[in-house]
Design a protein around this motif. Structure first.
Motif, mmCIF file in Angstrom:
data_model
loop_
_atom_site.group_PDB
_atom_site.id
_atom_site.type_symbol
_atom_site.label_atom_id
_atom_site.label_comp_id
_atom_site.label_asym_id
_atom_site.label_seq_id
_atom_site.Cartn_x
_atom_site.Cartn_y
_atom_site.Cartn_z
ATOM 1 N N GLY A 164 0.830 -1.358 0.133
ATOM 2 C CA GLY A 164 -0.168 0.130 -0.003
ATOM 3 C C GLY A 164 1.062 1.265 0.139
ATOM 4 O O GLY A 164 0.309 2.531 -0.250
ATOM 5 N N SER A 165 2.159 1.174 0.077
ATOM 6 C CA SER A 165 2.991 2.275 0.091
ATOM 7 C C SER A 165 4.098 2.120 -1.283
ATOM 8 O O SER A 165 4.618 1.009 -1.369
ATOM 9 N N PRO A 166 4.003 3.194 -1.988
ATOM 10 C CA PRO A 166 4.828 3.043 -3.272
ATOM 11 C C PRO A 166 6.240 3.257 -2.869
ATOM 12 O O PRO A 166 6.777 4.370 -3.169
ATOM 13 N N GLU A 167 6.962 2.121 -2.454
ATOM 14 C CA GLU A 167 8.262 2.149 -2.111
ATOM 15 C C GLU A 167 8.848 0.595 -2.350
ATOM 16 O O GLU A 167 8.381 -0.285 -1.951
ATOM 17 N N ILE A 168 10.061 0.694 -2.791
ATOM 18 C CA ILE A 168 10.857 -0.543 -2.989
ATOM 19 C C ILE A 168 12.343 -0.201 -2.502
ATOM 20 O O ILE A 168 12.824 1.045 -3.251
ATOM 21 N N ARG A 169 13.069 -0.800 -1.929
ATOM 22 C CA ARG A 169 14.419 -0.776 -1.650
ATOM 23 C C ARG A 169 15.117 -2.098 -1.991
ATOM 24 O O ARG A 169 14.918 -3.146 -1.796
ATOM 25 N N ALA A 170 16.301 -1.947 -2.473
ATOM 26 C CA ALA A 170 17.305 -3.034 -2.734
ATOM 27 C C ALA A 170 18.866 -2.764 -2.847
ATOM 28 O O ALA A 170 19.204 -1.520 -2.935
ATOM 29 N N TRP A 171 19.616 -3.772 -2.736
ATOM 30 C CA TRP A 171 21.196 -3.613 -2.880
ATOM 31 C C TRP A 171 21.353 -3.969 -4.312
ATOM 32 O O TRP A 171 20.651 -4.907 -4.810
#
Length: 265
Positions: A164-171
């Motif tokens: 529900g939150s437009p967020e993605i995190r990655a290495w």
């Protein structure tokens, strides 16, 4: 050069004219990844410039870019002591598929950042807390060309449970032995799955315009990539990406506007 270096190489064939062969290993389905395309255009822009880095790249994607031969045309707009600008176009089958206004300059690798206040922390969990599962891509292609480790809390959409939150995190790093450089940053700013997937969207999201800035010469090693968005409305969504190196420095920023992903049939 090897791997990514060879895949993004350009060959000068005339004044402001280059040839390239776009590598199917950077495709998602039939479409070549936009960050990879920007890396190819950036190499041509730097080769035609007296400066060493692609400082600002404002890219319009007109049509789907496909693997295979392409022509890159560099049209100078300005050349100065600290910066030069050129319109750089990618042409396939006689049609312009991508245009980019690229400003080149030369960054000092030893320059220290000066933040407004304390230096912000890298906004991605430690590498050992992230997972190496990959979004489905139809087999091979882009997912095999990069090594990405995702923050599990931003990947619920893979199991049908978007956050529900437009967020993605990655290495991020290359799957081959290619060392992180300016052209790696072009790839990294467009390497994440669309943040709109965490709002319930599904499928491929075609980017219409993407602007990215190189802020520093990256240190070797993993890059931390943090993507966010503000608004999904009427079939369009925005996405902002920050990229941090192993020294904890902000090395790239981007913003794009894209169409809402279309569900695969």
């Amino acid at each position: 050069m090897s791997g990514f270096g060879e895949a993004t190489a350009v060959r000068r064939v005339g004044e402001g004219r280059y040839e390239a062969v776009l590598d199917a290993g950077y495709a998602i389905g039939e479409a070549i990844n936009g960050g990879y395309v920007m890396a190819v255009l950036g190499r041509a822009a730097v080769d035609a410039s007296p400066h060493g880095h692609p400082i600002s790249t404002a890219t319009n994607f007109h049509r789907v870019t496909k693997a295979g031969p392409a022509e890159v045309i560099v049209e100078p707009r300005k050349e100065g002591r600290t910066a030069a600008a050129a319109l750089v176009s990618l042409v396939q089958d006689g049609r312009t598929v991508v245009d980019a206004l690229i400003t080149t300059g030369t960054l000092d690798a030893a320059a220290e950042p000066a933040y407004a206040g304390a230096a912000p922390p890298v906004p991605v969990p430690p590498l050992e807390e992230c997972t190496d599962f990959r979004p489905p891509t139809g087999g091979g292609g882009f997912a095999d060309a990069v090594d990405m480790r995702f923050d599990r809390t931003t990947m619920g959409w893979l199991d049908g449970q978007p956050s529900g939150s437009p967020e993605i995190r990655a290495w991020f790093r290359h799957a081959d032995a290619y060392e992180i450089d300016a052209y790696s940053l072009a790839l990294a700013v467009d390497a994440l799955p669309p943040v709109a997937l965490n709002l319930g969207a599904q499928g491929w999201a075609p980017t219409v315009e993407l602007t990215w800035h190189m802020r520093a010469v990256p240190e070797p090693g993993w890059l931390a990539v943090h993507g966010t968005g503000r608004l999904l409305a009427d079939g369009w969504f925005d996405e902002e990406v920050e990229v941090w190196d192993t020294a904890g420095r902000l090395v790239a920023q981007s913003r794009q506007i894209a169409r809402v992903p279309r569900a695969r049939s």
